[in-house]
Design a protein around this motif. Sequence first.
Motif, PDB file in Angstrom:
ATOM      1  N   LEU A 129       0.839  -1.198   0.000  1.00 61.67           N
ATOM      2  CA  LEU A 129       0.000   0.000   0.000  1.00 61.67           C
ATOM      3  C   LEU A 129       0.876   1.250   0.000  1.00 61.67           C
ATOM      4  CD1 LEU A 129      -2.659  -0.984   2.699  1.00 61.67           C
ATOM      5  CD2 LEU A 129      -2.844  -1.236   0.211  1.00 61.67           C
ATOM      6  N   THR A 130       0.352   2.321  -0.522  1.00 58.79           N
ATOM      7  CA  THR A 130       1.024   3.608  -0.373  1.00 58.79           C
ATOM      8  C   THR A 130       0.742   4.148   1.032  1.00 58.79           C
ATOM      9  OG1 THR A 130      -0.855   4.962  -1.101  1.00 58.79           O
ATOM     10  CG2 THR A 130       0.602   4.068  -2.828  1.00 58.79           C
ATOM     11  N   PRO A 131       1.508   5.146   1.493  1.00 59.61           N
ATOM     12  CA  PRO A 131       1.191   5.747   2.795  1.00 59.61           C
ATOM     13  C   PRO A 131      -0.238   6.282   2.873  1.00 59.61           C
ATOM     14  CG  PRO A 131       3.407   6.345   2.165  1.00 59.61           C
ATOM     15  CD  PRO A 131       2.810   5.638   0.975  1.00 59.61           C
ATOM     16  N   LEU A 132      -0.751   6.830   1.765  1.00 61.67           N
ATOM     17  CA  LEU A 132      -2.120   7.342   1.763  1.00 61.67           C
ATOM     18  C   LEU A 132      -3.121   6.196   1.899  1.00 61.67           C
ATOM     19  CD1 LEU A 132      -4.211   9.561   1.446  1.00 61.67           C
ATOM     20  CD2 LEU A 132      -3.868   9.475  -1.038  1.00 61.67           C
ATOM     21  N   GLN A 133      -2.871   5.078   1.225  1.00 63.04           N
ATOM     22  CA  GLN A 133      -3.755   3.919   1.353  1.00 63.04           C
ATOM     23  C   GLN A 133      -3.669   3.292   2.746  1.00 63.04           C
ATOM     24  OE1 GLN A 133      -2.071   1.832  -2.026  1.00 63.04           O
ATOM     25  NE2 GLN A 133      -3.953   2.104  -3.208  1.00 63.04           N
ATOM     26  N   TYR A 134      -2.493   3.351   3.343  1.00 66.11           N
ATOM     27  CA  TYR A 134      -2.252   2.742   4.655  1.00 66.11           C
ATOM     28  C   TYR A 134      -2.837   3.579   5.796  1.00 66.11           C
ATOM     29  CZ  TYR A 134       0.458   0.891   8.618  1.00 66.11           C
ATOM     30  OH  TYR A 134       0.846   0.360   9.820  1.00 66.11           O
ATOM     31  N   ALA A 135      -2.793   4.894   5.651  1.00 70.96           N
ATOM     32  CA  ALA A 135      -3.227   5.788   6.727  1.00 70.96           C
ATOM     33  C   ALA A 135      -4.734   5.675   6.962  1.00 70.96           C
ATOM     34  CB  ALA A 135      -2.856   7.230   6.385  1.00 70.96           C
ATOM     35  N   LYS A 136      -5.153   6.023   8.178  1.00 74.04           N
ATOM     36  CA  LYS A 136      -6.571   6.066   8.526  1.00 74.04           C
ATOM     37  C   LYS A 136      -7.097   7.458   8.178  1.00 74.04           C
ATOM     38  CE  LYS A 136      -6.302   2.628  12.247  1.00 74.04           C
ATOM     39  NZ  LYS A 136      -4.910   2.216  11.914  1.00 74.04           N
ATOM     40  N   THR A 137      -7.973   7.525   7.168  1.00 75.49           N
ATOM     41  CA  THR A 137      -8.418   8.820   6.639  1.00 75.49           C
ATOM     42  C   THR A 137      -9.938   8.848   6.478  1.00 75.49           C
ATOM     43  OG1 THR A 137      -8.037   7.992   4.384  1.00 75.49           O
ATOM     44  CG2 THR A 137      -6.250   9.236   5.426  1.00 75.49           C
ATOM     45  N   PRO A 138     -10.681   8.758   7.563  1.00 76.68           N
ATOM     46  CA  PRO A 138     -12.152   8.721   7.436  1.00 76.68           C
ATOM     47  C   PRO A 138     -12.741   9.978   6.814  1.00 76.68           C
ATOM     48  CG  PRO A 138     -11.482   9.043   9.731  1.00 76.68           C
ATOM     49  CD  PRO A 138     -10.247   8.674   8.968  1.00 76.68           C
ATOM     50  N   HIS A 139     -12.164  11.134   7.084  1.00 77.99           N
ATOM     51  CA  HIS A 139     -12.733  12.369   6.539  1.00 77.99           C
ATOM     52  C   HIS A 139     -12.427  12.515   5.052  1.00 77.99           C
ATOM     53  CE1 HIS A 139     -12.213  13.286  10.933  1.00 77.99           C
ATOM     54  NE2 HIS A 139     -13.489  13.586  10.759  1.00 77.99           N
ATOM     55  N   LEU A 140     -11.212  12.152   4.652  1.00 75.81           N
ATOM     56  CA  LEU A 140     -10.875  12.206   3.227  1.00 75.81           C
ATOM     57  C   LEU A 140     -11.776  11.248   2.447  1.00 75.81           C
ATOM     58  CD1 LEU A 140      -6.951  12.203   3.348  1.00 75.81           C
ATOM     59  CD2 LEU A 140      -8.544  14.109   3.694  1.00 75.81           C
ATOM     60  N   ASP A 141     -11.987  10.063   2.998  1.00 76.07           N
ATOM     61  CA  ASP A 141     -12.822   9.080   2.315  1.00 76.07           C
ATOM     62  C   ASP A 141     -14.284   9.529   2.265  1.00 76.07           C
ATOM     63  OD1 ASP A 141     -10.524   7.586   2.057  1.00 76.07           O
ATOM     64  OD2 ASP A 141     -10.991   6.241   3.727  1.00 76.07           O
ATOM     65  N   GLN A 142     -14.755  10.159   3.312  1.00 76.13           N
ATOM     66  CA  GLN A 142     -16.131  10.657   3.308  1.00 76.13           C
ATOM     67  C   GLN A 142     -16.324  11.711   2.223  1.00 76.13           C
ATOM     68  OE1 GLN A 142     -17.617  12.099   7.100  1.00 76.13           O
ATOM     69  NE2 GLN A 142     -19.304  13.208   6.127  1.00 76.13           N
ATOM     70  N   LEU A 143     -15.360  12.602   2.091  1.00 74.87           N
ATOM     71  CA  LEU A 143     -15.439  13.606   1.031  1.00 74.87           C
ATOM     72  C   LEU A 143     -15.453  12.949  -0.345  1.00 74.87           C
ATOM     73  CD1 LEU A 143     -13.146  16.609   2.045  1.00 74.87           C
ATOM     74  CD2 LEU A 143     -15.629  16.554   1.901  1.00 74.87           C
ATOM     75  N   ALA A 144     -14.636  11.895  -0.503  1.00 72.92           N
ATOM     76  CA  ALA A 144     -14.615  11.185  -1.782  1.00 72.92           C
ATOM     77  C   ALA A 144     -15.986  10.593  -2.094  1.00 72.92           C
ATOM     78  CB  ALA A 144     -13.551  10.091  -1.756  1.00 72.92           C
ATOM     79  N   ALA A 145     -16.625  10.016  -1.081  1.00 70.72           N
ATOM     80  CA  ALA A 145     -17.935   9.405  -1.282  1.00 70.72           C
ATOM     81  C   ALA A 145     -19.015  10.436  -1.584  1.00 70.72           C
ATOM     82  CB  ALA A 145     -18.322   8.594  -0.042  1.00 70.72           C
ATOM     83  N   GLU A 146     -18.787  11.677  -1.154  1.00 71.44           N
ATOM     84  CA  GLU A 146     -19.803  12.722  -1.313  1.00 71.44           C
ATOM     85  C   GLU A 146     -19.554  13.609  -2.521  1.00 71.44           C
ATOM     86  OE1 GLU A 146     -19.668  14.787   2.391  1.00 71.44           O
ATOM     87  OE2 GLU A 146     -20.755  13.229   3.496  1.00 71.44           O
ATOM     88  N   GLY A 147     -18.456  13.407  -3.244  1.00 74.43           N
ATOM     89  CA  GLY A 147     -18.144  14.297  -4.353  1.00 74.43           C
ATOM     90  C   GLY A 147     -17.590  13.554  -5.551  1.00 74.43           C
ATOM     91  N   MET A 148     -16.755  14.249  -6.315  1.00 75.12           N
ATOM     92  CA  MET A 148     -16.142  13.610  -7.481  1.00 75.12           C
ATOM     93  C   MET A 148     -14.629  13.711  -7.385  1.00 75.12           C
ATOM     94  SD  MET A 148     -17.124  16.213 -10.569  1.00 75.12           S
ATOM     95  CE  MET A 148     -16.903  17.993 -10.458  1.00 75.12           C
ATOM     96  N   THR A 149     -13.975  12.701  -7.927  1.00 77.44           N
ATOM     97  CA  THR A 149     -12.539  12.534  -7.762  1.00 77.44           C
ATOM     98  C   THR A 149     -11.859  12.373  -9.113  1.00 77.44           C
ATOM     99  OG1 THR A 149     -12.726  10.135  -7.591  1.00 77.44           O
ATOM    100  CG2 THR A 149     -12.904  11.376  -5.540  1.00 77.44           C
ATOM    101  N   GLY A 150     -10.532  12.369  -9.054  1.00 77.46           N
ATOM    102  CA  GLY A 150      -9.732  12.156 -10.254  1.00 77.46           C
ATOM    103  C   GLY A 150      -8.271  12.131  -9.866  1.00 77.46           C
ATOM    104  N   ILE A 151      -7.401  12.162 -10.852  1.00 80.16           N
ATOM    105  CA  ILE A 151      -5.968  12.297 -10.618  1.00 80.16           C
ATOM    106  C   ILE A 151      -5.449  13.438 -11.483  1.00 80.16           C
ATOM    107  CG2 ILE A 151      -5.525   9.963  -9.808  1.00 80.16           C
ATOM    108  CD1 ILE A 151      -4.672   9.201 -12.622  1.00 80.16           C
ATOM    109  N   MET A 152      -4.396  14.076 -11.007  1.00 80.52           N
ATOM    110  CA  MET A 152      -3.911  15.299 -11.644  1.00 80.52           C
ATOM    111  C   MET A 152      -2.420  15.232 -11.912  1.00 80.52           C
ATOM    112  SD  MET A 152      -3.876  19.144 -10.015  1.00 80.52           S
ATOM    113  CE  MET A 152      -2.372  18.815  -9.064  1.00 80.52           C
ATOM    114  N   ASP A 153      -2.033  15.611 -13.117  1.00 80.31           N
ATOM    115  CA  ASP A 153      -0.640  15.875 -13.454  1.00 80.31           C
ATOM    116  C   ASP A 153      -0.458  17.392 -13.429  1.00 80.31           C
ATOM    117  OD1 ASP A 153       0.265  13.117 -14.378  1.00 80.31           O
ATOM    118  OD2 ASP A 153      -1.457  13.440 -15.691  1.00 80.31           O
ATOM    119  N   PRO A 154       0.412  17.916 -12.564  1.00 74.32           N
ATOM    120  CA  PRO A 154       0.555  19.380 -12.516  1.00 74.32           C
ATOM    121  C   PRO A 154       0.768  19.999 -13.893  1.00 74.32           C
ATOM    122  CG  PRO A 154       1.736  18.373 -10.707  1.00 74.32           C
ATOM    123  CD  PRO A 154       1.243  17.232 -11.567  1.00 74.32           C
TER     124      PRO A 154
END
Length: 411
Positions: A24-49
Motif C-alpha cells: 500500500l502507499t502511505p495514503l492507502q495505509y493511513a486512517k483517513t475517514p474524513h478524506l474518504d467521506q469527502l470522496a464518497a460525497e463528491g467527485m474525484t480524479g488524478i492530476m498531473d501538474p
Amino acid sequence: MKKKVIVAIADGLGDRPIPAFDGLTPLQYAKTPHLDQLAAEGMTGIMDPIAPGITVGTDMGHLILFGNPPQHYPGRGPLEAAGVGMDLEPGDVAFRCNFATRDDQGIVVDRRAGRIRARTPELSAVLSSICLEDVQFLFKEATEHRGVLVMRGPGLSAKITDTDPKAPNDGSPMKLAKPKDDSPEAAKTARLLNDYLQTIYPLLKDHQVNQERSQQGLLPANTIITRGAGQFSTIDKVGQIYGFKAAVVAGEDTVLGVGHLTGYDTFKDPSFTGNIDTNVLLKAQKAIELIEDYDLVYVHLKVTDVMGHDNEPVKKAQGIELFDQLVGYLMDHRPDQTLIALCADHSTPCEKGEHSGEPVPILISGPGVRRDAVTVYDEVACASGALNRISGHDFVWSLLDYLEVIPKQGN
C-alpha cells in the motif's frame, strides 16, 4: 447564494507501494475517514501538474495550483524571497538556500545542518549586508533550515549553477557556482557568489550559536548551499484578472511566496512548522475564518513532503492522518455553499526520496457537485473518478467555474 471553495493541499502526498505496508502507499495505509467521506460525497480524479511524467518542484506545483501557467515561473529564489518578505528590485538575483554543515575541506557533512530550527535569525545577521566589489549580499532565514540569499548590484545574471551538491549527506563536496552561458554577467555572479561562500565560512564557524551547538552534540550551521537562482520578475495577479478574492494559509515560505506574487493574501503563524508538530487545528480554524471574507482559500500542509524526502513512510502516514484531522475540521465548520477540494502539488515517493512525475489524487466535494462511484481517497481509487486524469490548469479552472468567474466563450 454564490459558492466558495476551500482547497486543502497535502504537499508531496502521492507515493509508491511500500513493502512494509503490504504494497500500500502511505495514503492507502493511513486512517483517513474524513478524506474518504469527502470522496464518497463528491467527485474525484488524478492530476498531473503539467503533464504525465513531468516532475515539478513545490514552487512550480503551487504556481500552477494558484492559477499561473508554467511559463511564468521566475525561478525558486524570487519565490522564496517573496515568501520571507524580501522586496526584490529589478536586477536582483535571489537563491533558495539551506543552512548546512561542512568541514574545512569543503565536504558537506549535512545539507540541512541537522534540520536546524532554533536561533537562525542570529546566524542570518552575520550573512547579511556583506559587500563584495559593487554587489551587496542580503540574507533572510526561512522555514527551519532554509533561507534566502539575494545579490544586489549592477551586471548580475541568474544563469549560474547551484552550489548544493544535492547528495544525501554522503560526503560530497560543495560545488562551485559556474556560469551557464558566456555572458560577463553570469561570470561575475558566479565568481562573487563563490567568494561570498568562502567569506562567510569562518564567520559562521566561530559564531557563538555554532560553538554552543557543537558543545551540545549538534551539527553546526557553518555554511549555506544555494540553488534555484532566479531574477526579479512579475507574474499574473489571477484574482485581479478574474475578479475573485483569495488567501493562502501556510507555514512554508515557498508556498507563501508564490501566493504573494500571485496577488493573494497570505497568512502564517510560528506554530506552522512545516513538520509533524505543525498546528493543523489553527490552520483549519484560520481557513474557516477567512472563507467568510474570501471566495477561495488555500490551506497547505508540508509534513507529507518532508517525510517522503526522508524516506519515512510511517511518519508520512502519520502526516496524512494530520491532514485528515485538518480536513475534518473544515468539514464540520464550513459555511453553507462552501466546497472543499483536496489535492497535492506533486508526488514525493519515500523510496525515491525526491519528487516524481506520478499523478496525485484530487477531489471536489460540496453542494451542487456531482457524485461519482469512488468512496476512497487515494492514488488508485481516484483514478476511476468523474474528474478523470487532468492537468493542474484544468483542475484550477474547474474550481474557478464554481466561483462563476471564468468568462463564457462564445455567445
